[in-house]
Design an enzyme around this catalytic site. Structure first.
Site, PDB file in Angstrom:
ATOM      1  N   ASN A  41       1.666   1.310   9.947  1.00  0.00           N
ATOM      2  CA  ASN A  41       0.309   1.200   9.411  1.00  0.00           C
ATOM      3  C   ASN A  41      -0.071  -0.262   9.219  1.00  0.00           C
ATOM      4  O   ASN A  41       0.760  -1.103   8.890  1.00  0.00           O
ATOM      5  CB  ASN A  41       0.122   2.022   8.123  1.00  0.00           C
ATOM      6  CG  ASN A  41       1.161   1.766   7.060  1.00  0.00           C
ATOM      7  OD1 ASN A  41       2.286   1.377   7.345  1.00  0.00           O
ATOM      8  ND2 ASN A  41       0.784   1.980   5.812  1.00  0.00           N
ATOM      9  N   GLU A  54       0.816   6.465  12.998  1.00  0.00           N
ATOM     10  CA  GLU A  54       0.798   7.430  14.102  1.00  0.00           C
ATOM     11  C   GLU A  54      -0.264   7.051  15.133  1.00  0.00           C
ATOM     12  O   GLU A  54      -0.041   7.119  16.337  1.00  0.00           O
ATOM     13  CB  GLU A  54       0.484   8.845  13.584  1.00  0.00           C
ATOM     14  CG  GLU A  54       1.470   9.379  12.568  1.00  0.00           C
ATOM     15  CD  GLU A  54       1.103   9.057  11.132  1.00  0.00           C
ATOM     16  OE1 GLU A  54       0.622   7.932  10.857  1.00  0.00           O
ATOM     17  OE2 GLU A  54       1.297   9.921  10.274  1.00  0.00           O
TER      18      GLU A  54
HETATM   19  N1  THU Z   1      -0.862   6.222   6.349  1.00  0.00           N
HETATM   20  C1  THU Z   1      -0.270   6.310   7.589  1.00  0.00           C
HETATM   21  O1  THU Z   1       0.150   5.299   8.166  1.00  0.00           O
HETATM   22  N2  THU Z   1      -0.140   7.532   8.152  1.00  0.00           N
HETATM   23  C2  THU Z   1      -0.593   8.696   7.608  1.00  0.00           C
HETATM   24  O2  THU Z   1      -0.520   9.741   8.239  1.00  0.00           O
HETATM   25  C3  THU Z   1      -1.173   8.686   6.268  1.00  0.00           C
HETATM   26  C4  THU Z   1      -1.360   7.359   5.629  1.00  0.00           C
HETATM   27  C5  THU Z   1      -1.001   4.892   5.724  1.00  0.00           C
HETATM   28  C6  THU Z   1      -2.407   4.382   5.624  1.00  0.00           C
HETATM   29  C7  THU Z   1      -2.314   3.418   4.464  1.00  0.00           C
HETATM   30  O3  THU Z   1      -1.930   2.153   4.953  1.00  0.00           O
HETATM   31  C8  THU Z   1      -1.180   3.970   3.609  1.00  0.00           C
HETATM   32  O4  THU Z   1      -0.498   4.929   4.418  1.00  0.00           O
HETATM   33  C9  THU Z   1      -1.641   4.630   2.330  1.00  0.00           C
HETATM   34  O5  THU Z   1      -2.606   5.568   2.578  1.00  0.00           O
END
Ligand code: THU
Length: 131
Positions: A41, A54
């Site tokens: 992320n 993802e």
């Molecule tokens: N996040 C992801 O990377 N994947 C997900 O499926 C849900 C949330 C990240 C986004 C953000 O940087 C952090 O998790 C908190 O929401």
């Protein structure tokens, strides 16, 4: 292959850029040709441009010309070691996966000591499709 994907998801999580939430996610996507794309992320001060691990993995693969995928492993927890809580892909990422991945595409959802296996259709029944 499941173990390799999980290891790569954990490795990718180390690159997560999360100064705002401190919640770090890693993903590893297996293409039908055997190649693997990873993602983490990437957050933004303006919040909404933040992208999930993802989707980073899917978009990296698609922009490289890949279109067929067989599985993804996902892990996430507050910074530091993985926690006991399973990290499921968010609804937007499920929809993005459904654009490219068939019903039997596997999703490996990880926690510190557990990996649960789902099909995409279990996680996203009745996803959006244009007529
Ligand atoms: N996040 C992801 O990377 N994947 C997900 O499926 C849900 C949330 C990240 C986004 C953000 O940087 C952090 O998790 C908190 O929401």
């Amino acid at each position: 292959m499941k173990q390799t994907l999980c290891d790569k998801a954990k490795e990718a999580r180390n690159n997560a850029y999360t100064p705002y939430s401190n919640f770090k996610v890693g993903a590893a996507l297996l293409c039908s040709d055997g190649s693997i794309y990873t993602g983490c992320n990437i957050e933004n001060a303006s919040f909404s441009p933040t992208v999930c691990a993802e989707r980073v993995a899917v978009f990296k693969a698609v922009s490289d010309g890949k279109r067929e995928f067989s599985a993804i492993a996902v892990c996430g927890s507050p910074k530091g070691e993985l926690s006991e809580k399973l990290c499921y892909p968010c609804g937007v990422c499920r929809q993005v996966l459904s654009e490219f991945c068939g019903e039997d595409f596997k999703v490996y959802v990880m926690s510190k000591n557990d990996v649960r296996e789902y099909t995409l259709s279990e996680l996203l029944p009745f996803g959006f499709e244009l007529e």
